[in-house]
Write an enzyme that holds these catalytic residues in place. Sequence first.
Site, mmCIF file in Angstrom:
data_model
loop_
_atom_site.group_PDB
_atom_site.id
_atom_site.type_symbol
_atom_site.label_atom_id
_atom_site.label_comp_id
_atom_site.label_asym_id
_atom_site.label_seq_id
_atom_site.Cartn_x
_atom_site.Cartn_y
_atom_site.Cartn_z
ATOM 1 N N GLU A 1 3.873 52.062 10.211
ATOM 2 C CA GLU A 1 2.853 51.635 11.165
ATOM 3 C C GLU A 1 3.456 51.271 12.522
ATOM 4 O O GLU A 1 2.888 51.582 13.569
ATOM 5 C CB GLU A 1 2.068 50.444 10.610
ATOM 6 C CG GLU A 1 1.134 50.788 9.468
ATOM 7 C CD GLU A 1 0.172 51.903 9.807
ATOM 8 O OE1 GLU A 1 -0.454 51.863 10.883
ATOM 9 O OE2 GLU A 1 0.058 52.841 8.998
ATOM 10 N N HIS B 1 -2.599 56.835 17.704
ATOM 11 C CA HIS B 1 -1.842 56.247 16.598
ATOM 12 C C HIS B 1 -1.866 57.185 15.387
ATOM 13 O O HIS B 1 -0.828 57.452 14.770
ATOM 14 C CB HIS B 1 -2.443 54.884 16.242
ATOM 15 C CG HIS B 1 -1.910 54.288 14.977
ATOM 16 N ND1 HIS B 1 -0.931 53.307 14.966
ATOM 17 C CD2 HIS B 1 -2.215 54.518 13.666
ATOM 18 C CE1 HIS B 1 -0.667 52.978 13.718
ATOM 19 N NE2 HIS B 1 -1.439 53.691 12.905
ATOM 20 N N GLU B 2 -3.051 57.683 15.048
ATOM 21 C CA GLU B 2 -3.162 58.579 13.897
ATOM 22 C C GLU B 2 -2.464 59.912 14.160
ATOM 23 O O GLU B 2 -1.875 60.497 13.243
ATOM 24 C CB GLU B 2 -4.636 58.812 13.554
ATOM 25 C CG GLU B 2 -5.399 57.548 13.165
ATOM 26 C CD GLU B 2 -4.750 56.799 12.011
ATOM 27 O OE1 GLU B 2 -4.070 57.439 11.178
ATOM 28 O OE2 GLU B 2 -4.908 55.561 11.940
ATOM 29 N N HIS C 1 1.061 59.569 13.237
ATOM 30 C CA HIS C 1 1.313 59.788 11.820
ATOM 31 C C HIS C 1 1.405 61.281 11.505
ATOM 32 O O HIS C 1 2.229 61.703 10.690
ATOM 33 C CB HIS C 1 0.191 59.163 10.983
ATOM 34 C CG HIS C 1 0.301 57.681 10.825
ATOM 35 N ND1 HIS C 1 1.450 57.054 10.386
ATOM 36 C CD2 HIS C 1 -0.604 56.682 11.032
ATOM 37 C CE1 HIS C 1 1.244 55.750 10.323
ATOM 38 N NE2 HIS C 1 0.017 55.496 10.726
#
Length: 346
Positions: A252, A163-164, A167
């Site tokens: 997100e 997930h990070e 980003h």
Amino acid sequence: MSEDANLFAQQQANRRRSTWLTIGFILFFAWVGFGGDLAFWLLTADAPPSSYHHVVPFIGIFSVLSAAAICWYSWRHGAERVLWATGAWELIEPATPEQKQLVNVVEEMAIASGLPKPRVWIVPDTDPNAFATGRDAATASIAVTEGLLATLSRDELQAVIAHEMGHVRNLDIRLMTLLAGMIGAIALLSDGMGRMLGRGSTMGGRWGGGRGGKGGKGNPLGVVILVLWLLTLVVAPVISRLLAMAVSRKREYLADATGAQLTRNPMALASALEKLEGATAATESITRGAAHLCIVDPLPGLMSSREGFLADFVASHPPIRQRIIRLHGMAYQQAKRETTAALSPQ
């Protein structure tokens, strides 16, 4: 649209947002500075010769130069300041099995995403959370709390790191890090200007043309501009944080999808989010100004579990339950495609 084209479009969109954010930030400081100069010039223009006359626009000059310096500093050192503020320490040589597992997972997700391995940091906080920061993939850092390492399984940790990395790959970190630096700067500006006005109020008649002097009531236009200027100082910190929260909520969902794509295991991220949702304590090491960087809201409140117009502006993250539902949908679609492929004739 192909995956590469979609990634390129997301990166370009975030570059544009970062540019407009910087321009808007400087324009805001220009208004705060030169708007104050204009108000004080109008209010003191008709004052007696012995009273103060605001002629040199030093507030505007100082504000614009400060805004430019803050933008540069946020660009060059914003990520370092965010990490410093959380008390994070860089993981160079893993000393425990959990730390070794974290390094291995970060290396795996860097390979899966096709990006350089980011620097790894650990935040001394028992609440499970994580965030990414930096200007781009070459300067990216991923930080996780001690609580996250103690709470998640390997698959769940891998999903959070993916997930990070989403980003990082989408250049969300650039936009979010700039926002974090600018939120802090606006809060300091508002507080500093408020204190300056508090001290300036002791000057009394010198700012309004004296008691019963020729300009005793002041210029009405100057009063109006001064009221608007003061209102700006009051609402600016609130507006800046609401902007960061609104931007974060949209990013997100995309990072969740990217993370699920990198691991090919949407249910692992769904499981991780369920555990993070169950942790009711606040991530005290992470301030409200950097809340939008985290995978979940470090200071969960009433609006963090709600949807709608008000929640979109008040909460820094979309509802975790809604994110989990979307991940379940991704898992269903993935299973359906795999079943169809297995049943199709070769």
